[in-house]
Design an enzyme around this catalytic site. Sequence first.
Site, PDB file in Angstrom:
ATOM      1  N   ASP A 470      37.051 -12.256 -25.399  1.00 32.99           N
ATOM      2  CA  ASP A 470      37.636 -13.354 -26.166  1.00 32.99           C
ATOM      3  C   ASP A 470      36.740 -14.588 -26.086  1.00 32.99           C
ATOM      4  OD1 ASP A 470      39.517 -14.709 -27.658  1.00 32.99           O
ATOM      5  OD2 ASP A 470      41.201 -14.181 -26.362  1.00 32.99           O
ATOM      6  N   ASP A 540      45.428 -13.784 -34.540  1.00 35.39           N
ATOM      7  CA  ASP A 540      46.571 -13.928 -33.632  1.00 35.39           C
ATOM      8  C   ASP A 540      47.883 -13.880 -34.406  1.00 35.39           C
ATOM      9  OD1 ASP A 540      45.136 -14.043 -31.327  1.00 35.39           O
ATOM     10  OD2 ASP A 540      45.226 -16.216 -31.095  1.00 35.39           O
TER      11      ASP A 540
HETATM   12  C1  GLA Z   1      43.455 -15.661 -27.760  1.00 36.34           C
HETATM   13  C2  GLA Z   1      43.498 -14.259 -28.302  1.00 36.34           C
HETATM   14  C3  GLA Z   1      44.821 -13.618 -27.969  1.00 36.34           C
HETATM   15  C4  GLA Z   1      45.000 -13.610 -26.475  1.00 36.34           C
HETATM   16  C5  GLA Z   1      44.891 -15.028 -25.915  1.00 36.34           C
HETATM   17  C6  GLA Z   1      44.872 -15.033 -24.412  1.00 36.34           C
HETATM   18  O1  GLA Z   1      44.351 -16.500 -28.423  1.00 36.34           O
HETATM   19  O2  GLA Z   1      43.273 -14.237 -29.679  1.00 36.34           O
HETATM   20  O3  GLA Z   1      44.871 -12.308 -28.468  1.00 36.34           O
HETATM   21  O4  GLA Z   1      44.043 -12.769 -25.892  1.00 36.34           O
HETATM   22  O5  GLA Z   1      43.708 -15.664 -26.367  1.00 36.34           O
HETATM   23  O6  GLA Z   1      44.718 -16.289 -23.892  1.00 36.34           O
END
Ligand code: GLA
Length: 720
Positions: A470, A540
């Site tokens: 990420d 997300d």
């Molecule tokens: C980002 C990612 C999510 C998750 C969060 C964790 O927003 O896109 O899928 O992994 O971080 O903090």
Amino acid sequence: MIRYTENDKSFFLEGADFTYAMRVDSNGYLTHTYYGAKIARADLGYYRPENVRSFNPVIPGTKKAYADIMQEYGTANLGDFREPAMISRSVSGDCTADLRFAGYYILPKKHAVKGIPTSRGGETLVIRLRDGYNGLSVYLYYTVYEKENILTRRAKISNTTGDTVFLERALSFTLDFYGSGYEVLTLAGHHAKEKYPQRSELHQGIYSVGNIRGTTSANHANFIALLTPGTDEEKGEVFASSLMYSGSHYESAEVDESGRVRLSSGINPGSFRWKLDAGEEFETPEAVLCYSNAGLGLMTRQYHDFFRRYVINPKWVYARRPIVLNSWEGMHFSFNSERIFETVDKLKDSGVDLFVLDDGWFGARDSDRAGLGDWYCNEKKLPGGLRAIADRCAENGLGFGLWIEPEMVNPDSDLYREHPDWAVGIPGRPGVPSRNQFVLDFSRQDVVDHIKHVIGDVIAGSGACYIKWDMNRPLTENFSHLLPADRQGEFQHRYMLGVYELAEYLTKRFPDILFEGCSGGGGRFDGAMLAYFPQIWTSDNTDADDRSMIQYGTTLVFPLSASSNHVSISPNIRNGRATPLGTRTNIAYLGTFGYEFDVNRFPADEFARIPADTARYRTIDGLIREGDVYRGNNRHDGNDALVCVVSKDKKRAVAVYLQALNPHKMNPRFRIPGLDPDRLYRVDELNLMLPGSVLVNLGVTLPRYRNDFGSTLLTITAVE
Ligand code: GLA
């Protein structure tokens, strides 16, 4: 195919359906002469794409106006007042570049560029341009992918001047079109609303997108296309560019006073400077140009084939991908071993292949305020460490996956307390947080080496077979404690090179681990990342209706298998929208499929459907990875959407239909594109047997839905 004809000094680059032509003019400039539908290799010297005849600066000693020379790599300061591809400033302040043809050669096989991912490929034309006054050299690289109607372009600037030069701009290409009346298409949005299409007319002036955030960004994809008016899924000419780069980028379409259009793309000059000492070279990222003479649908299929065949790791591209359950939306930071064990126990025999432990497993990471950078398992939460979870997964027949965010550090972390100078920031100014975190200075080798070592060891000891990488904030300050003042402008690109180095290292060290990319969802979803990560978390936002729009823009360019899609709880935690499980599942099927919810809060009747839904995915996932995408309507333009994936041999297809609002007493109806008109097909779910020509042209009707957000999946098979 690459051809050079000496008598008229012309280059012809030819794909199955396109010609791209250049010519060295009588003054030695490399001019662009044509890009479009395939034409004969005629002498194109007769054609004069001249500018309006007023007060045009001319080449000294001639009557030839600079503005009339459609230079293949547009340069600055000499009377072509359009956007240049390159600006190089000498130590004396001269930023003129008078680049003329200085030879060419053809490489039998494409070279990899050091430090930046590029596509694999064959025969590559290299043209050398040289400024005879200061000696600067520019090499232009062209590789043709005939079947896919793709041409890749990039440039290398070689400082053969004998003194330092400062690059203020080094785009991957500029490309001139003589015609006017094009429309422009880009993909824009924000977090949780990635890659929404934006289409508009072009007028005299510059239409540009891009960003200086240091990542591709959720705000603007590094994609731009010129379209002939009226272009739709099936018709119209498309000239598209997708940049193989994951940092700040810039795309523009400029219409000049004569109606000529200049398309450009590359590293964003707004956050880029590069000091090139004598003898040094600078390589730009690669741009992937795609020509389609049959609308956006063909562009998509050509891009998909290209990224599958020449960019994504062959080991993974067509491989069966694990169906995951990711912990994030269900648990966020509130988990412990008990809760995880309960989850993985429940997943036994569900058809889910892998449990992904997302953010929160390390250091003092009980919220997003602390712990990033401290890459050791929090054994208070997870006694026995990651291995215990991997073992419990294995007992249930599941693989184990792990989330990391290697580029970041929370100020509240041991790593930051020990090495505050490893975070990006300017001495004497307060560091600028975003999501309570700072960015690690990946322009520094010592930082990259530390993370290689620490993250490498965590992965090695974890028992994980899947890693989600990420990256959750933009770059600011753009300053490294180690770079000298005259190199601070290099920070962002050096940061990117550090990220690629880590990605290269980890994916090579762990070739059997599947890496998934992520950046707050689809904030760093680009061709370069696909070279390391065969799949990327698309957004997300897991609401099925929003997702159909986000996935539309994402898979306009990138293969379905690259789009990681999860079924989550309804009503959706982000927008409160309630959608049926069937709809959430169908939309998530259009990519690499998985789940993301709390097993104890997911309704029991829906949980009970998982074995059947995962089994159904396994009957279509080969097609999803390998097939050709044909689209009907999409939710950006109306109330319903249709995506049809057809096998290359046209023997199998799967069509996913989505209707947003449920109209009063009307049966959904749609045509099924992409089938072979001459074959007979069975449509299982509708109990129909019909010729392809009927399904393609008349289509089918469905029983009415009882709710909003209804969806149907049709499996279509040719009858031998
Ligand atoms: C980002 C990612 C999510 C998750 C969060 C964790 O927003 O896109 O899928 O992994 O971080 O903090």
